[in-house]
Design an enzyme around this catalytic site. Sequence first.
Site, PDB file in Angstrom:
ATOM      1  CB  VAL A  26     -86.178  32.333  92.783  1.00 47.68           C
ATOM      2  CG1 VAL A  26     -85.764  33.630  93.472  1.00 47.68           C
ATOM      3  CG2 VAL A  26     -85.245  32.013  91.619  1.00 47.68           C
ATOM      4  CG  ASP A  45     -96.809  28.351  93.785  1.00 44.68           C
ATOM      5  OD1 ASP A  45     -95.613  28.620  93.632  1.00 44.68           O
ATOM      6  OD2 ASP A  45     -97.539  27.903  92.866  1.00 44.68           O
ATOM      7  CB  THR A 100     -89.607  36.187  83.329  1.00 44.72           C
ATOM      8  OG1 THR A 100     -88.326  35.823  83.892  1.00 44.72           O
ATOM      9  CG2 THR A 100     -90.324  37.106  84.282  1.00 44.72           C
ATOM     10  CB  THR A 137     -84.624  37.333  84.950  1.00 40.62           C
ATOM     11  OG1 THR A 137     -83.872  36.797  86.034  1.00 40.62           O
ATOM     12  CG2 THR A 137     -83.685  37.932  83.923  1.00 40.62           C
ATOM     13  CB  CYS A 277     -80.846  31.837  83.975  1.00 43.99           C
ATOM     14  SG  CYS A 277     -81.604  31.546  85.546  1.00 43.99           S
ATOM     15  NE  ARG A 348     -87.357  25.426  84.900  1.00 47.73           N
ATOM     16  CZ  ARG A 348     -87.480  26.326  85.874  1.00 47.73           C
ATOM     17  NH1 ARG A 348     -88.322  27.327  85.761  1.00 47.73           N
ATOM     18  NH2 ARG A 348     -86.749  26.215  86.962  1.00 47.73           N
TER      19      ARG A 348
HETATM   20  N1  SAJ Z   1     -72.708  25.905  80.385  1.00 50.32           N
HETATM   21  C1  SAJ Z   1     -71.766  25.612  79.390  1.00 50.32           C
HETATM   22  N2  SAJ Z   1     -70.486  26.041  79.547  1.00 50.32           N
HETATM   23  C2  SAJ Z   1     -70.101  26.760  80.645  1.00 50.32           C
HETATM   24  C3  SAJ Z   1     -71.068  27.070  81.643  1.00 50.32           C
HETATM   25  C4  SAJ Z   1     -72.363  26.633  81.489  1.00 50.32           C
HETATM   26  O1  SAJ Z   1     -72.075  24.972  78.390  1.00 50.32           O
HETATM   27  O2  SAJ Z   1     -68.916  27.101  80.738  1.00 50.32           O
HETATM   28  C5  SAJ Z   1     -74.094  25.465  80.212  1.00 50.32           C
HETATM   29  C6  SAJ Z   1     -74.588  24.543  81.319  1.00 50.32           C
HETATM   30  O3  SAJ Z   1     -74.301  23.201  81.008  1.00 50.32           O
HETATM   31  C7  SAJ Z   1     -76.080  24.821  81.313  1.00 50.32           C
HETATM   32  C8  SAJ Z   1     -76.173  26.280  80.891  1.00 50.32           C
HETATM   33  O4  SAJ Z   1     -74.933  26.596  80.274  1.00 50.32           O
HETATM   34  O5  SAJ Z   1     -76.726  24.005  80.359  1.00 50.32           O
HETATM   35  C9  SAJ Z   1     -76.418  27.242  82.050  1.00 50.32           C
HETATM   36  O6  SAJ Z   1     -75.479  26.916  83.024  1.00 50.32           O
HETATM   37  P1  SAJ Z   1     -75.215  27.901  84.301  1.00 50.32           P
HETATM   38  O7  SAJ Z   1     -74.044  27.354  85.037  1.00 50.32           O
HETATM   39  O8  SAJ Z   1     -75.167  29.292  83.848  1.00 50.32           O
HETATM   40  O9  SAJ Z   1     -76.475  27.608  85.233  1.00 50.32           O
HETATM   41  P2  SAJ Z   1     -77.822  28.397  85.456  1.00 50.32           P
HETATM   42  O10 SAJ Z   1     -78.627  28.478  84.225  1.00 50.32           O
HETATM   43  O11 SAJ Z   1     -78.418  27.762  86.658  1.00 50.32           O
HETATM   44  O12 SAJ Z   1     -77.337  29.877  85.795  1.00 50.32           O
HETATM   45  C10 SAJ Z   1     -77.408  30.343  87.115  1.00 50.32           C
HETATM   46  C11 SAJ Z   1     -77.751  31.791  86.956  1.00 50.32           C
HETATM   47  N3  SAJ Z   1     -78.081  32.362  88.216  1.00 50.32           N
HETATM   48  C12 SAJ Z   1     -79.052  33.314  88.243  1.00 50.32           C
HETATM   49  O13 SAJ Z   1     -79.682  33.653  87.272  1.00 50.32           O
HETATM   50  C13 SAJ Z   1     -79.326  33.903  89.562  1.00 50.32           C
HETATM   51  C14 SAJ Z   1     -76.580  32.548  86.370  1.00 50.32           C
HETATM   52  O14 SAJ Z   1     -76.815  33.961  86.474  1.00 50.32           O
HETATM   53  C15 SAJ Z   1     -75.317  32.244  87.111  1.00 50.32           C
HETATM   54  O15 SAJ Z   1     -74.222  32.933  86.488  1.00 50.32           O
HETATM   55  C16 SAJ Z   1     -75.052  30.755  87.033  1.00 50.32           C
HETATM   56  O16 SAJ Z   1     -76.156  30.115  87.726  1.00 50.32           O
HETATM   57  C17 SAJ Z   1     -73.735  30.386  87.720  1.00 50.32           C
HETATM   58  O17 SAJ Z   1     -72.949  31.275  88.011  1.00 50.32           O
HETATM   59  O18 SAJ Z   1     -73.528  29.171  87.894  1.00 50.32           O
END
Ligand code: SAJ
Length: 453
Positions: A26, A45, A100, A137, A277, A348
């Site tokens: 970020v 950093d 966090t 967060t 997240c 992670r």
């Molecule tokens: N996943 C599923 N099914 C889904 C969507 C995701 O199993 O329908 C899994 C993914 O494979 C992954 C995990 O969930 O293992 C998280 O996926 P994610 O698409 O939510 O990706 P992140 O963790 O990078 O979430 C980020 C977050 N962004 C911020 O915190 C600023 C989240 O708030 C966003 O909603 C998300 O991206 C996004 O919209 O893609």
Amino acid sequence: MAHQERFTERAANGDLTIGIIGLGYVGLPTAIGFHDAGFNVWGVDVSQRTVDMVKAGKNPTGDPDVDDIVPSPGTERWHITDSAAEAVPHCDVILVTVPTPITHDLKPDLSYVEGAGRDVFQSIVKGSRTIVVLESTVYPGVTAQTWHPIIEELGLVIGEDLEIAYCPERFNPGDPAHGVRQVARVIGCSNPEVGAALVALYQKLTSEDVRYVGKLEVAEAAKVIENVQRDINIALVNELARIFPALNVDVEDVLSAAATKWNFHRYTPGVGVGGHCIPVDPYYMIQRAADVGVPAGLITAARAVNRSMPSHVAGVLSDLMWNANVAAGDAKVLLLGWSYKAEVGDPRETPAEPLAETLMAKGITVGAWDPHLDDGSYPEGVEVISDISKAEGYDMAVLVTAHKACLELDWSELVKQMRTPLIYDGRRVLNLEELTSKGWKAYAVGRPYGDGL
Ligand code: SAJ
């Protein structure tokens, strides 16, 4: 002219110096974003590796979108250091973008927020009214609870020496459409004038809506529940992915049918929920609710469903190999993808880890191939496959991460390398009929597994 008015005018002219503490997923894009927007930037950093790489114009994060936009050495208005003490006196605003995480017993770990706060506050120039903004967060109340004691201990006065505010990062790794310059932001601060000044600043960073939402706790709560909602929605489809096969119905057929309704939100079942997240932030909300004695049963239950997916899938894989007469003590499983999310190299909280551990505990050999990760990213016991064409003698291939590189594998070739041609689509992104035509016995999460296709 009042301090805030002058600040707002300087923000509009790019005539401010912005400090960013923590140059990770970020912080680094944020520092680059404010630099591109014309501001003078100090990036800080604690990791010497990170500082050295960024100073050399290289990208130390796993997010490929940052690869070619790190300013080269000597770029004007771009200063990188490992010392907050050096940077802070130059800065009008300091953004804290440190991790966090949660501890092994699933409690919020605020040590980075505390440490970064102390590093910053110790170097604040008295009377400067430097604005310090937490972006990491957290849960409602953390910014005040964590930073106020340090501010008081150092004899600083909010409103005279500094201001504190909260502006949650909303960054989606590997998604160029939602980079720091394209996402809406909310700002919480007890002083509305400081909130307004920060709105003017962040409006220079992003083309989307920037809104002052009132006190710190409102902005802190908004961010954490954004991710709580996502975790609960994913948990629903994961729970349905366990119910419908027992009814001899494919959950993906059901979800696609339901998604024809105008306000049905489509999520996809998978081997689990990873990242820094979604599987983490709900524990912040659970902790905060516990602090005030209010039950958080739904949030807790959703976490339990998502956390159970890797072991559920490991059980299904064992059944499938048993049904295919694979000798129990001799089975070999090949994981395609290890990163928590497609197109990023980030292990992670990846569900691949508990999946591999559960399989190995059953005496099953586990190999893993992920072109986005270096060989050091895997736990003890996993056979790291660097070249997929060398993967021989496996009984089951499992799609864990929907990297393009996985989807574009030569399935006709890979099936020849298998001892048993079993494949399990853990993200519901493969064409199972096509795989079957190439000699695979294809299965998938949420799909009935009578005798394969
Ligand atoms: N996943 C599923 N099914 C889904 C969507 C995701 O199993 O329908 C899994 C993914 O494979 C992954 C995990 O969930 O293992 C998280 O996926 P994610 O698409 O939510 O990706 P992140 O963790 O990078 O979430 C980020 C977050 N962004 C911020 O915190 C600023 C989240 O708030 C966003 O909603 C998300 O991206 C996004 O919209 O893609």
